[in-house]
Design a protein around this motif. Structure first.
Motif, PDB file in Angstrom:
ATOM      1  N   MET A 380       4.097  -5.009   3.052  1.00  0.00           N
ATOM      2  CA  MET A 380       3.221  -5.412   4.153  1.00  0.00           C
ATOM      3  C   MET A 380       1.761  -5.420   3.716  1.00  0.00           C
ATOM      4  O   MET A 380       0.983  -6.278   4.150  1.00  0.00           O
ATOM      5  N   VAL A 381       1.389  -4.468   2.865  1.00  0.00           N
ATOM      6  CA  VAL A 381       0.015  -4.417   2.342  1.00  0.00           C
ATOM      7  C   VAL A 381      -0.307  -5.707   1.589  1.00  0.00           C
ATOM      8  O   VAL A 381      -1.382  -6.302   1.764  1.00  0.00           O
ATOM      9  N   LYS A 382       0.640  -6.160   0.749  1.00  0.00           N
ATOM     10  CA  LYS A 382       0.427  -7.379  -0.031  1.00  0.00           C
ATOM     11  C   LYS A 382       0.435  -8.618   0.859  1.00  0.00           C
ATOM     12  O   LYS A 382      -0.388  -9.516   0.709  1.00  0.00           O
ATOM     13  N   LYS A 385      -2.610  -8.488   3.181  1.00  0.00           N
ATOM     14  CA  LYS A 385      -3.873  -8.269   2.459  1.00  0.00           C
ATOM     15  C   LYS A 385      -4.741  -7.224   3.167  1.00  0.00           C
ATOM     16  O   LYS A 385      -5.902  -7.465   3.513  1.00  0.00           O
ATOM     17  N   THR A 386      -4.147  -6.059   3.379  1.00  0.00           N
ATOM     18  CA  THR A 386      -4.857  -4.977   4.046  1.00  0.00           C
ATOM     19  C   THR A 386      -4.507  -3.651   3.357  1.00  0.00           C
ATOM     20  O   THR A 386      -4.048  -3.659   2.221  1.00  0.00           O
ATOM     21  N   THR A 387      -4.726  -2.548   4.042  1.00  0.00           N
ATOM     22  CA  THR A 387      -4.459  -1.228   3.448  1.00  0.00           C
ATOM     23  C   THR A 387      -3.317  -0.540   4.186  1.00  0.00           C
ATOM     24  O   THR A 387      -2.978  -0.900   5.325  1.00  0.00           O
ATOM     25  N   GLU A 394      -1.943   0.559  13.009  1.00  0.00           N
ATOM     26  CA  GLU A 394      -1.408  -0.460  13.928  1.00  0.00           C
ATOM     27  C   GLU A 394      -0.021  -0.067  14.430  1.00  0.00           C
ATOM     28  O   GLU A 394       0.302  -0.236  15.613  1.00  0.00           O
ATOM     29  N   LEU A 395       0.817   0.460  13.515  1.00  0.00           N
ATOM     30  CA  LEU A 395       2.187   0.822  13.872  1.00  0.00           C
ATOM     31  C   LEU A 395       2.278   2.156  14.599  1.00  0.00           C
ATOM     32  O   LEU A 395       3.164   2.362  15.426  1.00  0.00           O
ATOM     33  N   GLY A 396       1.380   3.059  14.276  1.00  0.00           N
ATOM     34  CA  GLY A 396       1.397   4.390  14.881  1.00  0.00           C
ATOM     35  C   GLY A 396       1.730   5.479  13.888  1.00  0.00           C
ATOM     36  O   GLY A 396       1.080   6.517  13.853  1.00  0.00           O
ATOM     37  N   LEU A 401       7.659   2.785  11.536  1.00  0.00           N
ATOM     38  CA  LEU A 401       8.087   1.783  10.566  1.00  0.00           C
ATOM     39  C   LEU A 401       9.545   2.019  10.187  1.00  0.00           C
ATOM     40  O   LEU A 401      10.328   1.065  10.054  1.00  0.00           O
ATOM     41  N   LYS A 402       9.906   3.280  10.026  1.00  0.00           N
ATOM     42  CA  LYS A 402      11.296   3.625   9.705  1.00  0.00           C
ATOM     43  C   LYS A 402      12.225   3.186  10.833  1.00  0.00           C
ATOM     44  O   LYS A 402      13.310   2.627  10.595  1.00  0.00           O
TER      45      LYS A 402
END
Length: 421
Positions: A380-382, A385-387, A394-396, A401-402
């Motif tokens: 997702m970072v790639k 294009k974020t950190t 954003e997800l919490g 995410l899991k």
């Protein structure tokens, strides 16, 4: 399936040194603003403050300080797993103790009678030549150019006009403009206005009669007859573009420089969207089929919290359009109660599907390892294009995410188990 309340009551008492410290902390805070004769703010001793204001003045603020601790201890001792925010009451409160009563909604018992071999049919992916032609026509229309025309005004033309409106011979506020650009047939003006411009010629002046609608926004004009003096200064018509080099350059679509490459690009675009629609429809049909084979009594509180979430999402979507919820209610002549009632079926379905998925995660022993979560985070970072920090914000959390990965895998597994081959 009917919704049913499912609550567990837990009581937890905070007393002794913990409660004493909470009371003292509130006293120290309130004492800074206390007005007691003979003492500067913050300097009155505890017993003097209590004599002046009463010990009861500290109770509710002190209860706020210890409520989270009480709640966590109640959960730890009972091993109850809440699915919603609890409601809380104070059973007793005095200088020695406070006792809370937490009403906690627990996860309802869910029985899935069948979730395999449901034979759900997936739609066929197909893009027709007619659909591609329609998209090309839409692009040609979108990039059409306005050109000056001689002759009379026709429906679809754009005219540049001056107009002055009056009621009973008196001009009214907001009823006049100069060099106003109007598309005939856009229904921008009140009924009858645009139609009466058809047939006029350049620099022609004409008086047209109209009647304001009974529900017009200006109170002084509702249902009133009006006359507009209109002068047409310019008439423009749309010149349909051709599939030529200049058009492809204006499109600015990578790799598109001919009719063939344009058709291929449009086909690929339509296939992508249709594939997504087909997958969404298949998933919805599959979950609906499973829900019909599921027994569960969903607590009202779970549905209520989901309605809250949907209202918040609607509010966010409206903000992007520059509209507040209050303004939306005015426009639609509805209330918050109306919106909540309208959203309740969707909320109930969302909760039902979520419970089903969580149960199937267990039934199918679907496990997402920590390293897989890290890999997805890197991906997702790639892609965006974020950190990592921004994505997790954003997800919490990583747990969210899991959970998302578990849900995705569950859908994949359900597709394997239920699609008509």
């Amino acid at each position: 399936m009917e919704k049913n309340k499912s609550e567990v009551e837990l009581t937890k008492k905070i007393e002794g040194e913990t409660w004493k410290k909470a009371l003292n902390k509130v006293y120290e805070k309130n004492n800074k603003k206390a007005k007691i004769d003979g003492f500067r703010p913050g300097k009155a001793p505890f017993d003097v403050y209590i004599k002046h204001y009463g010990i009861e003045s500290l109770f509710l603020d002190a209860a706020d300080l210890v409520i989270n601790e009480a709640y966590l201890k109640a959960l730890e001792e009972s091993k109850v797993v809440p699915v919603c925010e609890p409601s809380v009451d104070i059973k007793t409160i005095n200088e020695n103790e406070v006792e809370f009563v937490f009403k906690i909604v627990t996860k309802p018992k869910l029985t899935i009678k069948k979730y395999k071999d449901l034979k759900v049919k997936k739609g066929k992916l197909e893009v027709t030549e007619e659909e591609i032609n329609h998209e090309i026509e839409h692009l040609l229309e979108h990039y059409a150019e306005l050109v000056i025309k001689n002759g009379k005004v026709e429906n679809g033309d754009t005219v540049v006009i001056d107009y002055v409106g009056s009621v009973d011979g008196v001009e009214f506020e907001g009823g006049s403009a100069e060099n106003y650009s109007l598309v005939i047939g856009s229904n921008t003006f009140i009924p009858g206005f645009e139609e009466q411009l058809i047939g006029m010629e350049k620099e022609e002046t004409k008086e047209i009669s109209v009647k304001f609608p009974d529900d017009y926004h200006a109170e002084n004009l509702k249902g009133r007859d009006a006359i507009f003096k209109v002068t047409v200064h310019e008439i423009k018509t749309k010149e349909v573009r051709k599939l030529d080099k200049e058009f492809f350059e204006d499109l600015g679509m990578e790799g598109v420089n001919s009719e063939e490459t344009l058709r291929n690009s449009i086909k690929e675009h339509l296939e992508t969207h249709k594939k997504s629609d087909i997958e969404n429809k298949f998933t919805e049909d599959m979950m609906e089929a499973i829900s019909k084979n599921t027994e569960v009594e969903i607590p009202d509180k779970m549905v209520e919290e989901e309605v809250n979430r949907l209202v918040e999402r609607a509010e966010e979507n409206l903000k992007y359009q520059g509209i507040s919820l209050d303004l939306y209610y005015q426009f639609t002549k509805t209330t918050e109660a109306d919106m909540r009632k309208q959203l309740e079926p969707e909320a109930f379905k969302n909760v039902m599907y979520r419970l089903i998925l969580e149960e199937i995660v267990k039934l199918e022993n679907i496990i997402v390892k920590d390293e897989e979560v890290d890999q997805e985070l890197e991906r997702m970072v790639k892609e965006y294009k974020t950190t990592k920090e921004e994505i997790l914000k954003e997800l919490g959390s990583k747990e969210m995410l899991k959970y998302d990965l578990e849900v995705r895998r569950t859908f994949e597994r359900l597709s394997e188990l239920n699609e008509v081959k």
